[in-house]
Design an enzyme around this catalytic site. Structure first.
Site, PDB file in Angstrom:
ATOM      1  CD  GLU A 157      50.538  34.364 -78.140  1.00 28.57           C
ATOM      2  OE1 GLU A 157      50.389  34.315 -76.910  1.00 28.57           O
ATOM      3  OE2 GLU A 157      50.516  33.362 -78.874  1.00 28.57           O
ATOM      4  CD  GLU A 251      50.098  28.692 -76.911  1.00 28.43           C
ATOM      5  OE1 GLU A 251      50.006  29.235 -75.803  1.00 28.43           O
ATOM      6  OE2 GLU A 251      49.912  29.303 -77.982  1.00 28.43           O
TER       7      GLU A 251
END
Ligand code: LER
Ligand code: MN
Length: 283
Positions: A157, A251
């Site tokens: 990520e 998230e």
């Protein structure tokens, strides 16, 4: 529920205060909430893999018919300072050991493992940067090999410049993934970071699509999609067009509260999915 993409909430058994994780503390309750809100998954963030027994996770997965798409590992970096690019080889080794244990857990519950904050930083010293990048690459290569033998996917990520100094865009992460060349190393796109770093979010998603394994959906202020100023219509359209059918995972900060935030995110994704579905049918 959502017709094009499965959605997931985020949860942790830890009592964290400022992390962008929706449900904190009661993991059994988090599974119940995700199921009640019609989600397909619950992304679980853990400091130590031993913070929850695999058997309990497997029971909740079965009981609530939910997937755990990935295990979030950022707390190893933010709370314990363990990163793959750390200048101290002993710390890099500890980071690797922690991540191997996460992979062991992931193998037991059918999830992937996120490599986000644990990527760490290369630091400002130009002379050291290439050495530290090489060390991080070596550690990640070793972890990919281990995860591959366990049947586990790793999700690399890119993060914004305030959290990472070498993997900021999907193109940066794609280049590293291509250098490593492991089939089980995929990319995780987080719209909060992309809003800061990418020139064109939709184009970046389209370019990374063949390696895209997971998406964190958050608005510009890290609240639920719809509570900031990001335009999610071209983002979801680019994902749909590129053939991505993986999770959209919230998230996000639990603002104003976890359930209201989750409902807001789900409503935004649902509304845009309806528009995309109608467009596909030529309505
Ligand atoms: C941290 O900002 C983040 O986005 C996490 O998913 C990385 O571990
Ligand atoms: Mn993220």
């Amino acid at each position: 529920m959502t017709r094009i993409f499965p959605v997931a909430l985020t949860a942790t058994p830890a009592e964290v205060r400022s992390a962008p994780i929706l449900l904190r503390g009661d993991l059994a309750g988090a599974f119940r909430t995700a199921a009640e809100l019609g989600c397909a998954g619950l992304e679980v963030h853990l400091r130590y893999p031993s913070d929850v027994q695999a058997g309990r996770l497997r029971r909740w997965i079965a009981e609530y018919a939910l997937a755990v798409p990935t295990i979030g590992t950022g707390m190893a970096a933010t709370l314990d300072g363990l990163t793959l690019a750390h200048p101290d080889p002993a710390i890099r080794r500890q980071a690797l050991e922690r991540l191997r244990a996460h992979v062991d857990l992931a193998a037991q519950i059918g999830s992937a493992v996120t490599i986000g904050s644990v990527s760490g930083r290369l630091g400002p010293d130009e002379a050291q940067r290439s050495e530290r990048r090489a060390a991080a690459l070596e550690a990640l290569t070793e972890l990919c090999r281990y995860a591959h033998a366990c049947g586990v996917t790793l999700l690399l990520e890119p993060l914004n410049r305030y959290e990472c100094d070498y993997l900021n865009t999907l193109a940066d992460a794609l280049a590293l993934a291509q250098e490593i060349g492991a089939p089980n190393l995929k990319l995780l796109a987080d719209t909060f970071h992309m809003n800061i770093e990418e020139t064109d979010i939709a184009a970046a998603l389209a370019a990374a699509a063949p390696r895209l394994g997971h998406v964190h959906l958050a608005d510009s202020n890290r609240q639920a999609p719809g509570r900031g100023h990001l335009d999610f219509a071209p983002i979801l359209a680019a994902l749909a067009r590129s053939g991505y059918r993986g999770f959209l995972s919230f998230e996000i900060l639990p603002v104003p509260d976890p359930v209201t935030a989750a409902q807001q995110g789900i409503r935004t994704v649902q509304a845009l999915s309806d528009i995309l579905t109608a467009a596909q049918k030529g309505e």
